[in-house]
Design a protein around this motif. Structure first.
Motif, PDB file in Angstrom:
ATOM      1  N   ILE A 143     -14.775  -0.318   1.902  1.00  9.50           N
ATOM      2  CA  ILE A 143     -15.069   0.407   0.662  1.00  9.50           C
ATOM      3  C   ILE A 143     -15.860  -0.502  -0.280  1.00  9.50           C
ATOM      4  N   GLY A 201       0.952   4.791  -4.678  1.00  9.43           N
ATOM      5  CA  GLY A 201       1.300   5.937  -3.847  1.00  9.43           C
ATOM      6  C   GLY A 201       0.352   6.093  -2.673  1.00  9.43           C
ATOM      7  N   GLY A 260      -2.654   6.967  -0.345  1.00  2.47           N
ATOM      8  CA  GLY A 260      -4.090   7.136  -0.558  1.00  2.47           C
ATOM      9  C   GLY A 260      -4.679   6.343  -1.708  1.00  2.47           C
ATOM     10  N   GLN A 290       7.536   5.822   0.264  1.00  3.61           N
ATOM     11  CA  GLN A 290       7.211   6.158   1.654  1.00  3.61           C
ATOM     12  C   GLN A 290       8.082   5.390   2.640  1.00  3.61           C
TER      13      GLN A 290
HETATM   14  N1  LIG Z   1     -12.636   2.661  -3.940  1.00  2.00           N
HETATM   15  C1  LIG Z   1     -12.708   3.475  -2.908  1.00  2.00           C
HETATM   16  N2  LIG Z   1     -13.874   4.014  -2.550  1.00  2.00           N
HETATM   17  C2  LIG Z   1     -13.960   4.861  -1.490  1.00  2.00           C
HETATM   18  N3  LIG Z   1     -12.928   5.207  -0.725  1.00  2.00           N
HETATM   19  C3  LIG Z   1     -11.736   4.687  -1.034  1.00  2.00           C
HETATM   20  C4  LIG Z   1     -11.549   3.803  -2.139  1.00  2.00           C
HETATM   21  N4  LIG Z   1     -10.255   3.449  -2.180  1.00  2.00           N
HETATM   22  C5  LIG Z   1      -9.643   4.082  -1.158  1.00  2.00           C
HETATM   23  N5  LIG Z   1     -10.524   4.824  -0.467  1.00  2.00           N
HETATM   24  C6  LIG Z   1     -10.261   5.643   0.712  1.00  2.00           C
HETATM   25  O1  LIG Z   1      -9.052   6.352   0.506  1.00  2.00           O
HETATM   26  C7  LIG Z   1      -8.345   6.470   1.720  1.00  2.00           C
HETATM   27  C8  LIG Z   1      -6.948   5.925   1.541  1.00  2.00           C
HETATM   28  O2  LIG Z   1      -6.993   4.524   1.491  1.00  2.00           O
HETATM   29  P1  LIG Z   1      -5.839   3.640   2.122  1.00  2.00           P
HETATM   30  O3  LIG Z   1      -5.521   4.119   3.503  1.00  2.00           O
HETATM   31  O4  LIG Z   1      -6.199   2.225   1.947  1.00  2.00           O
HETATM   32  O5  LIG Z   1      -4.646   4.049   1.149  1.00  2.00           O
HETATM   33  P2  LIG Z   1      -3.128   3.580   1.175  1.00  2.00           P
HETATM   34  O6  LIG Z   1      -2.740   3.346  -0.231  1.00  2.00           O
HETATM   35  O7  LIG Z   1      -2.953   2.455   2.126  1.00  2.00           O
HETATM   36  O8  LIG Z   1      -2.431   4.902   1.703  1.00  2.00           O
HETATM   37  P3  LIG Z   1      -0.995   5.106   2.391  1.00  2.00           P
HETATM   38  O9  LIG Z   1       0.037   4.535   1.467  1.00  2.00           O
HETATM   39  O10 LIG Z   1      -0.893   6.572   2.511  1.00  2.00           O
HETATM   40  O11 LIG Z   1      -1.052   4.413   3.705  1.00  2.00           O
HETATM   41  C9  LIG Z   1      -9.153   5.748   2.772  1.00  2.00           C
HETATM   42  O12 LIG Z   1      -9.969   6.669   3.446  1.00  2.00           O
HETATM   43  C10 LIG Z   1      -9.997   4.803   1.949  1.00  2.00           C
HETATM   44  O13 LIG Z   1     -11.198   4.474   2.610  1.00  2.00           O
END
Ligand SMILES: Nc1ncnc2c1ncn2[C@@H]1O[C@H](COP(=O)(O)OP(=O)(O)OP(=O)(O)O)[C@@H](O)[C@H]1O
Length: 891
Positions: free
Chosen positions: A235, A260, A262, A661
């Motif tokens: 990203i 949370g 995403g 989660q």
């Molecule tokens: N700044 C950003 N720009 C573009 N896409 C983003 C950005 N931040 C997060 N995303 C996208 O959002 C989605 C969720 O990101 P990620 O899997 O890292 O979240 P997470 O907090 O680890 O989620 P979970 O707790 O559900 O596992 C991914 O597709 C990621 O590429």
């Protein structure tokens, strides 16, 4: 700084979003294309330089002193590395640009950019009507690597350099010097598009005498709207300010990140690894470990670091393959190097994950000395209670009661008497003496396998005493000589060496774990000190023993994810000799300075294939990582925290997770274990608040479960809305047919992937239901709870990971072909951790919620996997209302 005047916002920089958009966009694309051409011309010059250096070095080294030859080698190596790096084409080598006001001071950093964050007092001019005007004083392009032109002016700033920080940090509230932020989309040498954010809309800014042009709706939405590939993308071009704070947080302590679903925790963790390496390559040469919950998530994320130019020093490992590879991998079995893929049923997982196991294992490591020699391989029946192991009837320490059935061996096959001939006379130690010696040795704290030399010494002492030696020799010198000869006499006899091998055998963690499949034995080890305070209840003993019957007596067989932490603990308690760590010295560390165009990936990629490097990482027993990053930290059990903690005793840490989660039933116990692993290091806490994955419609539904699972917890704010409400369907009498119909529907609605998430115990059935779908369906890694390792193959993990991108799949590959084969993935609820799909179909929320004490939180995970569409399929148990909405998801 001059005051901003909102009335001038409309007439500020020229924003092109109407009919003139296309013309302005094309013009701006041409501007960026010209810059990219300059960058590539410079890169080509560097390639020629590198080639020249290489040839020169080869020639120069034909003759000369050893010093000259070493210098030649270093030069050739360095030049080769350059070439390798420069020749690798990035999809978007250059991805960003910021246009800045004049800085407060004229100072420049090492990359040639001005260092000042705040604008100079006279950066803006106020006209008679109160409008603010300014000239752009500096333009910086941001990319994956830094490139300087021949005059050492920055052509591209590395995204991790301090000068690039404003690209990520600037907001309209705190813009600093940034007037316009631009995301540039390119492929190879071609610029495809630009998206601008205007951070000072009230300012009339000009660049080279022309009004500053603004194109598009902003970087983030452009990034989120883009089709996603089969694996996670970096990203780097759209990192948001709150994420950037985490990525660049100082690493001298523990960085704790909560957020949370995403909110980008996984993405941030990966970018942080790349940032830390850039910041202090020497320090992190010790390696960065990223711990991930499943092999699926590893497969999904492991491409991100190479896309950022880093991988060699970062090991991404699933928690189920963290223990020493040799211990985890079973010989001739299905596991291979994917580590453990079997999931224990929740009640068993609870026992194996509990910190109480540490006490049981301590006893087991000692008690296992009285196990018989390697028993014949006896494969247990995976399915039920009938699996009996060859040593089932054997007993442990209690066998040593002086009862010497069978001469020198007790009923369990372990010698209970030692008879040797020394100096022509027979000397003997009986069972009681042997027990005394064993107890005396075991009163120490050394690992059991490493106590053997002491056991040997005490045996010889006892034999010497029994032979009457000490009485025969009054003169100390003579006595010492005689004792030496006595010892040599005995220790060269096979009676003695065979006895020692059987009486103090070298134990493997797998063997000790397998020994716990015997209920009586395990009950003894879980009995508490002096019979007081049982560590495990009888039911827990029964559950645990039964789950281990998939191992044979020597411990061969598939391990569960939770077994791996037990194996690792036993590894420590037994002291199985570790293979020496093959640590690679970084040859460039010895050279002066690092070129701005090299990374560790350069240096390693010219020497070995990626596969070889990964293999090497797997083989290493690493306990000394420089930085440990734990993803989905909320899921680590206390025993897993102990395992991870052992790998980062000297490390700094980044821990990312979301308590809401967590699939672990006792968060307090896990938090205590986490605190123990992290020690007294100071903590720095961050909260991520924006959900980039789920549209608002899906996030709203999931928040109903959040309110039940963790009352009072606020969900993250969804950043976009699609207008597509979740769909509710009731399964009726033929759930298979309904499921297939719904999957077909989703396949038609989205271009990319469909994740079908079911309760762990429902996977086999769901797989059968979907087998009738055209073409086979990819299944998640892992196998049925407590069942054999049928689907837990690497191919299954790979296939599932391959289609689990969660993007729309429009970028091509199988996802774009419309073939169901690689577009549908069936996953158990625990396997869905961290993953995302274009569309998700959640089967029976009640079943998922009822499956474990943490079921509601697991359901929350399942409901937050979709990037576009969500369908919920209910059965009777879900008590759906007339609209098909299950009880758990109603207001
Ligand atoms: N700044 C950003 N720009 C573009 N896409 C983003 C950005 N931040 C997060 N995303 C996208 O959002 C989605 C969720 O990101 P990620 O899997 O890292 O979240 P997470 O907090 O680890 O989620 P979970 O707790 O559900 O596992 C991914 O597709 C990621 O590429």
């Amino acid at each position: 700084m001059a005051a901003h005047n909102a009335t001038h916002a409309a007439s500020a920089a020229s924003r092109h979003t109407g009919s003139d958009t296309e013309g302005a966009r094309d013009r701006e694309i041409r501007v960026e294309q010209r810059h990219l051409n300059r960058v590539y011309r410079r890169l080509e010059e560097k390639i020629h330089e590198a080639e020249y250096l290489m040839n020169d070095a080869v020639k120069g080294g034909q003759v000369g002193t050893p010093g000259a030859l070493a210098e030649r080698d270093a030069q050739v190596f360095r030049a080769g590395v350059h070439l390798n790096r420069l020749n690798s084409e990035f999809e978007d080598f250059l991805f960003g640009r910021i246009d800045l006001l004049l800085g407060k001071d004229g100072k420049r950093g090492p990359d040639g950019a001005h260092t000042s964050v705040e604008p100079a007092d006279d950066a803006e001019r106020i006209d008679d009507s109160g409008g603010a005007h300014a000239d752009i004083a500096e333009t910086l392009h941001i990319g994956r690597l830094g490139v300087l032109d021949a005059e050492y002016s920055p052509l591209v700033i590395d995204w991790r350099a301090p000068a690039a920080a404003p690209f990520y940090r600037a907001t309209p509230v705190a813009p600093g010097r940034v007037v316009r932020r631009r995301v540039i989309r390119s492929k190879g040498r071609k610029v495809l598009g630009v998206e601008d954010d205007l951070l000072r809309p009230e300012l009339t800014a000009s660049l080279d005498g022309e009004p500053l042009s603004v194109v598009g709706d902003g970087a983030l939405m452009a990034a989120l709207g883009r089709a996603r590939g089969h694996t996670m993308r970096d990203i780097v071009s759209s990192i948001q300010a709150e994420q950037d704070l985490v990525i660049r947080a100082p690493a001298n302590s523990v960085t704790l990140v909560e957020g949370g679903p995403g909110t980008g925790k996984t993405a941030v963790a990966l970018h942080r690894a790349a940032y830390l390496l850039y910041q202090d390559r020497r320090r992190y040469a010790g390696g960065i470990l990223i711990v991930s919950p499943t092999p699926l998530l590893v497969a999904y994320t492991e491409g991100v670091l190479p896309s950022l130019g880093e991988e060699g020093q970062v090991a991404i490992r699933a928690i189920g393959s963290l223990a020493e590879a040799a211990e985890v991998a079973q010989r001739g079995g299905q596991q291979g190097d994917s580590g453990a893929l079997v999931y224990d049923e929740p009640a068993v997982a609870r026992v194996k994950g509990s910190v109480r196991m540490a006490r049981v294992l301590r006893k087991a490591a000692r008690g296992a000395l009285t196990l018989p020699g390697p028993a014949p391989v006896a494969h247990a029946d995976e399915g039920g209670d009938s699996g009996q192991l060859a040593f089932d009837e054997l007993v442990g320490d209690e066998a040593y009661t002086g009862d010497s059935r069978g001469g020198t061996r007790a009923g369990n096959g372990v010698p209970d008497r030692l008879r040797v001939v020394a100096f022509g006379a027979r000397v003997e130690l009986d069972g009681q003496k042997l027990r005394q010696i064993r107890q005396s040795v075991l009163s120490g704290t050394a690992p059991v396998n490493l106590m053997r030399p002491r056991a040997r010494r005490l045996l010889l002492d006892a034999l010497w005493s029994a032979s009457g030696g000490p009485r025969r020799y009054q003169d100390p010198e003579l006595a010492a000589e005689a004792r030496e000869a006595f010892d040599e006499d005995i220790t060269t006899e096979s009676e003695f060496t065979d006895f020692l091998a059987a009486w103090w055998p070298e134990l493997t963690p797998r063997r000790v774990l397998a020994a716990m499949a015997d209920e009586r034995r395990l009950a003894r080890w879980a009995g508490g000190a002096g019979g007081r305070g049982r560590v495990l209840t009888q039911r827990e003993v029964r559950l645990m023993a039964r789950s281990l019957r998939r191992l044979d007596a020597a411990g061969h067989g598939p391990l569960s994810v939770h077994d791996v932490a037990l194996i690792d603990e036993l590894h420590m308690l037994l002291g199985t000799p570790a293979r020496p760590r093959k640590r690679e010295a970084d040859p460039l560390d010895q050279l002066t300075g690092l070129d701005e165009l090299t990374t560790y990936a350069d240096r390693t990629s010219s020497r070995s294939s990626r596969a070889e490097r990964l293999e090497r990482l797997r083989d290493e027993v690493r306990t000394d990582y420089a930085h440990v990053i734990v993803d989905e930290a909320q899921d680590l059990t206390p025993m897993q925290w102990r395992m991870v903690g052992r790998r980062g005793r000297q490390a700094t840490w980044t821990v990312v997770g979301d308590p809401a989660q967590s699939s672990w039933s006792d968060p307090d116990e896990a938090a205590a274990a986490r605190d123990e692993a992290l020690g007294t290091r100071p903590r720095r806490r961050f909260q991520l608040t924006v959900n980039y994955r789920n549209p608002a419609e899906i996030a709203a539904l999931a928040s109903k479960v959040l309110a039940l699972a963790m009352p009072g917890t606020s969900p993250p704010t969804a950043v976009r809305s699609t207008g597509l409400e979740p769909r509710f369907v009731v399964a009726g009498n033929d759930p298979g047919a309904v499921l297939r119909a719904e999957v077909r529907r989703l396949l038609a609605e989205v271009d990319g992937t469909v994740g079908v998430v079911v309760a762990m115990g429902r996977r086999t059935e769901a797989r059968a239901w979907l087998a009738e779908l055209t073409g086979p369906v990819a299944f998640g890694g892992g196998v049925g709870m407590g069942a054999g390792a049928g689907a837990g193959t690497r191919e299954a993990a790979g296939a599932a990971a391959g289609v689990r991108s969660g993007g729309s799949g429009r970028q091509g590959g199988a996802a774009g072909t419309g073939e169901p084969r690689s577009r549908v993935v069936v996953l158990g609820s625990l396997e869905a951790k961290g993953l995302e799909y274009d569309a998700t179909l959640v089967v029976s929320p009640a079943e998922i919620a009822d499956e474990s004490p943490a079921g509601l939180r697991v359901l929350y995970v399942a409901l937050t996997r979709a990037t576009h569409r969500l369908t919920v399929l209910s059965g009777e148990r879900d008590e759906p209302d007339s609209a098909g909405v299950p009880d758990l998801l109603r207001d």
